[in-house]
Design an enzyme around this catalytic site. Sequence first.
Site, short mmCIF file in Angstrom:
data_model
loop_
_atom_site.label_atom_id
_atom_site.label_comp_id
_atom_site.label_asym_id
_atom_site.label_seq_id
_atom_site.Cartn_x
_atom_site.Cartn_y
_atom_site.Cartn_z
N HIS A 53 9.93 -24.22 -2.80
CA HIS A 53 9.71 -24.70 -1.44
C HIS A 53 10.73 -25.78 -1.08
O HIS A 53 11.11 -26.59 -1.92
CB HIS A 53 8.30 -25.26 -1.28
CG HIS A 53 7.22 -24.23 -1.40
ND1 HIS A 53 5.93 -24.49 -1.01
CD2 HIS A 53 7.23 -22.95 -1.86
CE1 HIS A 53 5.18 -23.41 -1.23
NE2 HIS A 53 5.96 -22.47 -1.75
N GLU A 55 10.51 -28.56 0.63
CA GLU A 55 10.06 -29.94 0.44
C GLU A 55 10.06 -30.33 -1.04
O GLU A 55 10.48 -31.43 -1.40
CB GLU A 55 8.64 -30.13 1.01
CG GLU A 55 8.51 -29.77 2.46
CD GLU A 55 8.18 -28.30 2.71
OE1 GLU A 55 7.82 -27.98 3.85
OE2 GLU A 55 8.27 -27.48 1.77
N CYS A 83 2.76 -27.95 1.95
CA CYS A 83 1.58 -27.44 1.28
C CYS A 83 1.12 -28.48 0.25
O CYS A 83 1.79 -29.50 0.05
CB CYS A 83 1.89 -26.10 0.59
SG CYS A 83 2.98 -26.27 -0.85
N CYS A 86 3.81 -29.27 -2.35
CA CYS A 86 4.92 -30.08 -1.84
C CYS A 86 4.48 -31.50 -1.49
O CYS A 86 5.23 -32.45 -1.70
CB CYS A 86 5.54 -29.39 -0.63
SG CYS A 86 6.36 -27.85 -1.09
#
Length: 156
Positions: A53, A55, A83, A86
């Site tokens: 991801h 992030e 999420c 993250c």
Amino acid sequence: MRSDTEYLRRAIAVAAESRAAGNHPFGALLVGPGGEVLLSSGNTYARDRGVGHAEANVARAAAQQYDPAFLERCTLVTSVEPCCMCAGACYWAGIGTVVYGLSEKRLAELTGDNPENLTLDLSCHQVFAAGRRPVAVRGPFPELEDEIAEGHRDFW
């Protein structure tokens, strides 16, 4: 220093680059205390599958490059709400502020049951509230919702 909206538009551009490179359409950047963009990353799904991801990529790189006292004064800006994985990465890196454009709930509407993005119904606000160190959060930004959603259109 630029506004949150200006930084979010940069994150949206990173998300578009990510999609163009064959990854999921997410982008994030780390903004320093003086307003300079220190790091940026798109999603790296093609290489990392579900854990690449944007992030988390930025938080990991930030933790490797900067001292926690410095990161506490930094802001992670991301096109879509982090999420729980993250948000946890931001928390453990010591990043002091998170700014996001589109909510996780709205993302779930866009992705549906796509197996590559089975969202968790757990807001980053809840994740940070469970921590022992404060993380400021600003988002979502409804005025950017259509712009962000456009980057997901026909992807999922």
